[in-house]
Design a protein around this motif. Sequence first.
Motif, mmCIF file in Angstrom:
data_model
loop_
_atom_site.group_PDB
_atom_site.id
_atom_site.type_symbol
_atom_site.label_atom_id
_atom_site.label_comp_id
_atom_site.label_asym_id
_atom_site.label_seq_id
_atom_site.Cartn_x
_atom_site.Cartn_y
_atom_site.Cartn_z
ATOM 1 N N TYR A 124 19.912 -14.859 -20.597
ATOM 2 C CA TYR A 124 20.384 -13.446 -21.218
ATOM 3 C C TYR A 124 18.997 -12.844 -21.601
ATOM 4 C CZ TYR A 124 19.997 -17.252 -25.041
ATOM 5 O OH TYR A 124 19.380 -18.451 -25.556
ATOM 6 N N PHE A 125 19.150 -11.467 -22.201
ATOM 7 C CA PHE A 125 17.928 -10.815 -22.312
ATOM 8 C C PHE A 125 17.878 -10.807 -23.939
ATOM 9 C CE2 PHE A 125 19.812 -8.892 -18.422
ATOM 10 C CZ PHE A 125 18.732 -9.002 -17.773
ATOM 11 N N GLU A 126 16.507 -11.022 -24.219
ATOM 12 C CA GLU A 126 16.016 -11.049 -25.602
ATOM 13 C C GLU A 126 15.321 -9.943 -26.031
ATOM 14 O OE1 GLU A 126 16.092 -15.753 -27.164
ATOM 15 O OE2 GLU A 126 14.243 -14.583 -26.463
ATOM 16 N N PRO A 127 15.670 -9.306 -27.299
ATOM 17 C CA PRO A 127 16.081 -9.758 -28.380
ATOM 18 C C PRO A 127 17.749 -9.801 -28.225
ATOM 19 C CG PRO A 127 15.343 -7.969 -28.953
ATOM 20 C CD PRO A 127 14.642 -8.124 -27.729
ATOM 21 N N VAL A 128 18.476 -10.834 -28.476
ATOM 22 C CA VAL A 128 19.765 -10.950 -28.125
ATOM 23 C C VAL A 128 20.474 -11.268 -29.516
ATOM 24 C CG1 VAL A 128 19.665 -13.536 -27.854
ATOM 25 C CG2 VAL A 128 21.251 -12.063 -26.436
ATOM 26 N N ASP A 150 9.446 -5.228 -25.520
ATOM 27 C CA ASP A 150 8.385 -4.088 -25.769
ATOM 28 C C ASP A 150 9.021 -2.972 -24.878
ATOM 29 O OD1 ASP A 150 6.679 -5.891 -27.026
ATOM 30 O OD2 ASP A 150 5.740 -6.409 -25.031
ATOM 31 N N SER A 151 9.768 -3.184 -23.798
ATOM 32 C CA SER A 151 9.699 -1.850 -22.787
ATOM 33 C C SER A 151 11.173 -1.569 -22.792
ATOM 34 C CB SER A 151 9.145 -1.884 -21.446
ATOM 35 O OG SER A 151 9.981 -2.805 -20.836
ATOM 36 N N LEU A 152 12.110 -2.732 -23.170
ATOM 37 C CA LEU A 152 13.445 -2.638 -22.999
ATOM 38 C C LEU A 152 13.909 -2.428 -21.364
ATOM 39 C CD1 LEU A 152 15.088 -0.922 -25.957
ATOM 40 C CD2 LEU A 152 14.683 -3.321 -25.793
ATOM 41 N N GLU A 153 12.804 -2.635 -20.756
ATOM 42 C CA GLU A 153 13.147 -2.586 -18.950
ATOM 43 C C GLU A 153 13.252 -4.025 -18.498
ATOM 44 O OE1 GLU A 153 10.235 0.017 -17.354
ATOM 45 O OE2 GLU A 153 10.757 1.617 -18.517
ATOM 46 N N PRO A 177 20.302 -6.378 -30.544
ATOM 47 C CA PRO A 177 20.112 -5.471 -31.520
ATOM 48 C C PRO A 177 19.649 -4.152 -31.315
ATOM 49 C CG PRO A 177 18.372 -6.929 -31.508
ATOM 50 C CD PRO A 177 19.455 -7.375 -30.557
ATOM 51 N N THR A 178 19.243 -3.871 -29.920
ATOM 52 C CA THR A 178 18.159 -2.761 -29.552
ATOM 53 C C THR A 178 18.829 -1.544 -29.206
ATOM 54 O OG1 THR A 178 18.429 -3.270 -27.182
ATOM 55 C CG2 THR A 178 16.812 -4.618 -28.268
ATOM 56 N N GLY A 179 20.112 -1.434 -28.938
ATOM 57 C CA GLY A 179 20.934 -0.290 -28.809
ATOM 58 C C GLY A 179 20.663 0.134 -27.129
ATOM 59 N N LYS A 180 20.077 -0.782 -26.363
ATOM 60 C CA LYS A 180 19.900 -0.317 -25.008
ATOM 61 C C LYS A 180 21.233 -0.324 -24.307
ATOM 62 C CE LYS A 180 18.007 -2.279 -20.672
ATOM 63 N NZ LYS A 180 17.558 -1.092 -19.967
ATOM 64 N N ALA A 310 10.427 6.540 -45.176
ATOM 65 C CA ALA A 310 9.922 5.418 -45.953
ATOM 66 C C ALA A 310 8.837 4.670 -45.646
ATOM 67 C CB ALA A 310 11.402 4.672 -45.914
ATOM 68 N N GLY A 311 8.285 5.103 -44.520
ATOM 69 C CA GLY A 311 6.967 4.501 -44.069
ATOM 70 C C GLY A 311 7.305 3.383 -42.808
ATOM 71 N N LEU A 312 8.515 3.177 -42.246
ATOM 72 C CA LEU A 312 8.725 2.107 -41.447
ATOM 73 C C LEU A 312 8.595 2.804 -39.919
ATOM 74 C CD1 LEU A 312 11.769 0.458 -43.283
ATOM 75 C CD2 LEU A 312 9.426 -0.366 -42.838
ATOM 76 N N ASP A 313 8.897 1.968 -38.983
ATOM 77 C CA ASP A 313 8.593 2.571 -37.604
ATOM 78 C C ASP A 313 9.566 2.232 -36.678
ATOM 79 O OD1 ASP A 313 7.651 3.331 -35.190
ATOM 80 O OD2 ASP A 313 6.250 2.088 -34.725
ATOM 81 N N PRO A 314 10.634 2.928 -36.699
ATOM 82 C CA PRO A 314 12.070 2.849 -36.074
ATOM 83 C C PRO A 314 12.060 3.077 -34.696
ATOM 84 C CG PRO A 314 12.382 4.935 -37.192
ATOM 85 C CD PRO A 314 11.057 4.282 -37.607
ATOM 86 N N VAL A 315 12.986 2.506 -33.755
ATOM 87 C CA VAL A 315 13.152 2.870 -32.387
ATOM 88 C C VAL A 315 14.778 3.349 -32.427
ATOM 89 C CG1 VAL A 315 13.400 2.169 -30.095
ATOM 90 C CG2 VAL A 315 11.771 0.848 -31.765
#
Length: 389
Positions: A124-128, A150-153, A177-180, A310-315
Amino acid sequence: MTDGSLPADAVGTDRTAGVVESVIREMTREARREDAINLAQGIPDAGETPDAVEAAAEDAIATESQYTITWGLPDLRGAVAERYAEWKGVEYDPETEVTITTGTSEAIMSTMLALAEAGDEVIYFEPVYESYIPASQFAGATAVPLDITDSLELDYGELEAAAEDARILVLNTPMNPTGKVFSRDELERIEEIVFEHDLILVTDEIYEHIVYDEDYCSPVEVGDLADRTVVCTGMSKTFSVTGWRVGFCLAPEYLSKELRKVHDYATICAPTPLQRAGVEALSLPDSYYTDLADAYERRRDRLYEGLREAGLDPVKPDGAYYIMARYPTDEDDVEFCYRLVREAGVAAVPGSSFYTDPDAEADWVRFTFSRNESTLDEAVRRLRENRWW
């Protein structure tokens, strides 16, 4: 009660050794203890379930409170087969190839216990999503996580190498959790690897109707993948009924008959009145699904911008209803999340919980935007006003 317990080394098995409680559910409990806004677990606010679906469940409680056939209410299996033929272009026999499970998690667990033997390797692919990790262990299988943080690739060379000795490939799309969202090109390459190495594909497609910016392609729509695939999905996310625990498991008969053996003895059947409501849910017009994705896209954008403010770095995700966000402190992710609950009044999930290795370093956390817009706005306000980062 007297302490007549057995010695610690006399209980437990290899199947459960090292397995800890769900971090996601623990963060929900922590949110309740601290009266925090729960953006940890994907639970929608009240009022999100379609009225007609709720009414169907209420009506069925008075008339259909006994067991269904173990594989599920025939009307619901028929509705699932009909709908998925329209959506995915694959014909499933409702008698032998559609099983109604007690949620998608049970579908995955029953499938893993039925199809993975001791020593088999599961990729399986992580994060999972954390459930796949104990599911593999309970089956006695060896987990083979491939990190795409890192790249979701996908690294096809790495996947090819892992597939040589593997039995099962688990594919979550859209991904938690990535939304990929896996593209058709990626799935076509995966199809080649599945057939080249005689893999079984287990898909978790519970977020299949929550996709943004592009059309969703199910793995079973690609080539002959349907012949090797167990599709695990259900009602929870699409109809905002996460507590009803009604899942759909679709697979060729030779795979279905095996997973049904586990399902039969594990749960007997999913809740009968809620299965009846599933028939009503699957009769909703196509516009319902378009409106659903549009509503979540607005919430995604709202929370994304709020986290940045809020100063966070979302993807920004392409599907599902979670946002990964990095934070700019030296705290570990677990410490950051507990502090977030207690000092900012908002619950998130530590990123490390989505990795097989409990020591995995993660400088990010996961938020859900399954809540309504006013709840999200209040969460962002709390983050802005109580930030220490």
